[in-house]
Design a protein around this motif. Structure first.
Motif, PDB file in Angstrom:
ATOM      1  N   LYS A 149       0.823  -1.209   0.000  1.00 34.08           N
ATOM      2  CA  LYS A 149       0.000   0.000   0.000  1.00 34.08           C
ATOM      3  C   LYS A 149       0.857   1.259   0.000  1.00 34.08           C
ATOM      4  N   VAL A 150       1.919   1.272   0.783  1.00 37.74           N
ATOM      5  CA  VAL A 150       2.811   2.438   0.816  1.00 37.74           C
ATOM      6  C   VAL A 150       3.472   2.641  -0.542  1.00 37.74           C
ATOM      7  N   VAL A 151       3.928   1.561  -1.160  1.00 40.20           N
ATOM      8  CA  VAL A 151       4.566   1.664  -2.476  1.00 40.20           C
ATOM      9  C   VAL A 151       3.577   2.200  -3.508  1.00 40.20           C
ATOM     10  N   GLU A 152       2.327   1.726  -3.423  1.00 37.79           N
ATOM     11  CA  GLU A 152       1.306   2.198  -4.375  1.00 37.79           C
ATOM     12  C   GLU A 152       1.080   3.705  -4.252  1.00 37.79           C
ATOM     13  N   VAL A 153       0.936   4.171  -3.027  1.00 45.74           N
ATOM     14  CA  VAL A 153       0.695   5.615  -2.823  1.00 45.74           C
ATOM     15  C   VAL A 153       1.923   6.434  -3.222  1.00 45.74           C
ATOM     16  N   LEU A 154       3.100   5.994  -2.827  1.00 42.07           N
ATOM     17  CA  LEU A 154       4.320   6.734  -3.159  1.00 42.07           C
ATOM     18  C   LEU A 154       4.585   6.740  -4.661  1.00 42.07           C
ATOM     19  N   ASP A 155       4.277   5.634  -5.323  1.00 45.24           N
ATOM     20  CA  ASP A 155       4.521   5.567  -6.766  1.00 45.24           C
ATOM     21  C   ASP A 155       3.582   6.513  -7.509  1.00 45.24           C
ATOM     22  N   GLU A 156       2.362   6.628  -6.997  1.00 49.35           N
ATOM     23  CA  GLU A 156       1.411   7.552  -7.635  1.00 49.35           C
ATOM     24  C   GLU A 156       1.870   8.997  -7.482  1.00 49.35           C
ATOM     25  N   ALA A 157       2.324   9.330  -6.284  1.00 51.53           N
ATOM     26  CA  ALA A 157       2.833  10.701  -6.086  1.00 51.53           C
ATOM     27  C   ALA A 157       4.183  10.889  -6.755  1.00 51.53           C
ATOM     28  N   GLY A 158       4.987   9.834  -6.825  1.00 50.71           N
ATOM     29  CA  GLY A 158       6.323   9.957  -7.406  1.00 50.71           C
ATOM     30  C   GLY A 158       6.315  10.283  -8.880  1.00 50.71           C
ATOM     31  N   SER A 159       5.233   9.937  -9.569  1.00 50.43           N
ATOM     32  CA  SER A 159       5.171  10.280 -10.993  1.00 50.43           C
ATOM     33  C   SER A 159       5.166  11.795 -11.199  1.00 50.43           C
ATOM     34  N   MET A 160       4.670  12.529 -10.219  1.00 54.26           N
ATOM     35  CA  MET A 160       4.687  14.000 -10.315  1.00 54.26           C
ATOM     36  C   MET A 160       5.980  14.571  -9.745  1.00 54.26           C
ATOM     37  N   TRP A 161       6.675  13.780  -8.939  1.00 56.37           N
ATOM     38  CA  TRP A 161       7.927  14.262  -8.340  1.00 56.37           C
ATOM     39  C   TRP A 161       9.158  13.819  -9.118  1.00 56.37           C
ATOM     40  N   GLY A 162       8.971  13.040 -10.153  1.00 57.56           N
ATOM     41  CA  GLY A 162      10.108  12.574 -10.951  1.00 57.56           C
ATOM     42  C   GLY A 162      10.904  11.475 -10.283  1.00 57.56           C
ATOM     43  N   ILE A 163      10.267  10.730  -9.369  1.00 56.79           N
ATOM     44  CA  ILE A 163      10.964   9.639  -8.694  1.00 56.79           C
ATOM     45  C   ILE A 163      10.158   8.349  -8.863  1.00 56.79           C
ATOM     46  N   ARG A 164      10.815   7.265  -8.626  1.00 55.19           N
ATOM     47  CA  ARG A 164      10.146   5.958  -8.654  1.00 55.19           C
ATOM     48  C   ARG A 164      10.456   5.235  -7.340  1.00 55.19           C
ATOM     49  N   VAL A 165       9.411   4.777  -6.699  1.00 49.92           N
ATOM     50  CA  VAL A 165       9.561   4.031  -5.449  1.00 49.92           C
ATOM     51  C   VAL A 165       9.596   2.545  -5.790  1.00 49.92           C
ATOM     52  N   HIS A 166      10.714   1.901  -5.534  1.00 53.73           N
ATOM     53  CA  HIS A 166      10.859   0.480  -5.876  1.00 53.73           C
ATOM     54  C   HIS A 166      10.200  -0.415  -4.831  1.00 53.73           C
TER      55      HIS A 166
END
Length: 312
Positions: A149-166
């Motif tokens: 769940k944390v990875v899902e939320v971070l990955d969604e926000a990371g697309s706007m921050w230019g990062i990818r949460v592995h």
């Protein structure tokens, strides 16, 4: 030239020397060697101009500058411990670690002020919200659910921050000391219950094995005894048959001998010999026997059994 005792030529030389030094410094700063898996964000006159990839690059002095430097390799970020409440109102302390990498240096520079701090805060809030839907026992079992769940939320926000949460890994879930003691007591009780159950199952199986062994031994003994008796009976039967056969053969031979010439005389002679031996035994002092009065009449005894003298 001296003005008020000050050498103006020296001052001018110093100023030009400083300008030249600054120019040389800026010239060297305009030469950039970008390492592998790195990205430099270049601004021209305060505005984004381009992104420098790995290799040699030359900038325009006083116009271009490197505003941001990003490492494109995957990095780990520790998430500090935080207090979370489970659905059954138990306060637990949770910490973890995030594995992220920069995929878009421009967004990582201008999309958010500090993507590392933002990722930590978002991971903490998401962890609190997920743990709030689980009871205490499930929080220890559903680590994968919380991480996903944390990875899902971070990955969604990371697309706007230019990062990818592995991935996101929970390092520790620490309940209060009282709850920990209660859990340890529960675990010990469960362990003792399993031990007693295993012991009882072992005793049960041992008794079953012993009873099966005794039963098998009893069956083997009874079968052995039965076979022994069968063998003895067969032996006795065979002995009786052999004796009967021998007796039958001897009687048949005796009959043949008696029916032949002189056979009865020979038989009378043999019986007479046995008769005399038996009479001799009657003379012993300790012999007591009741006999008919004509015992001494041998001829009478021979005639009574049908053996007549052939000479008569």
């Amino acid at each position: 030239m001296l003005i008020n005792g000050i050498d103006t030529d020296f001052i001018v030389m110093v100023i030009w020397g400083a300008i030249f030094a600054i120019f040389v410094l800026k010239l060297f700063q305009s030469i950039r060697l970008v390492p592998t898996k790195s990205a430099y964000i270049v601004e021209r006159l305060g505005k984004y101009h381009n992104t420098l990839d790995a290799g040699f690059h030359a900038l325009i002095p006083f116009v271009d500058k490197v505003a941001y430097i990003h490492d494109l390799k995957e990095e780990t970020i520790d998430v500090p411990p935080q207090e979370c409440f489970s659905s059954d109102e138990v306060n637990v302390e949770v910490d973890g670690v995030i594995y992220i990498s920069v995929t878009d240096p421009v967004k990582a520079s201008y999309g958010i002020t500090d993507y590392r701090y933002a990722a930590i805060q978002l991971a903490q809030t998401t962890t609190r919200s997920v743990i709030g839907t689980l009871d205490l026992d499930r929080t220890f079992e559903e680590r994968d659910l919380i991480s996903a769940k944390v990875v899902e939320v971070l990955d969604e926000a990371g697309s706007m921050w230019g990062i990818r949460v592995h991935r996101y890994e929970i390092k520790n879930i620490t309940p209060p000391e009282t709850v920990k003691n209660a859990m340890e007591m529960q675990v010990n009780a469960e362990r003792e219950r399993r031990a007693l159950l295993a012991k009882s199952e072992g005793d049960k199986q041992s008794k079953i094995n012993r009873s099966e062994g005794v039963m098998a031994e009893t069956i083997n003994r009874s079968e052995g005894e039965m076979q022994r008796r069968i063998n003895e009976a067969e032996g006795k039967a065979q002995e009786i048959l052999t004796i009967a056969k021998a007796t039958s053969e001897s009687i048949e031979r005796l009959a043949v001998v008696i029916s032949s010439e002189g056979g009865q005389s020979a038989l009378r002679m043999q019986l007479g010999e046995q008769y005399m031996k038996q009479l001799d035994g009657l003379s012993k002092p300790d012999s007591r026997i009741v006999l008919p009065g004509n015992l001494v009449n041998f001829e009478y005894w021979m005639d009574s059994i049908g053996l007549k003298d052939d000479k008569k």
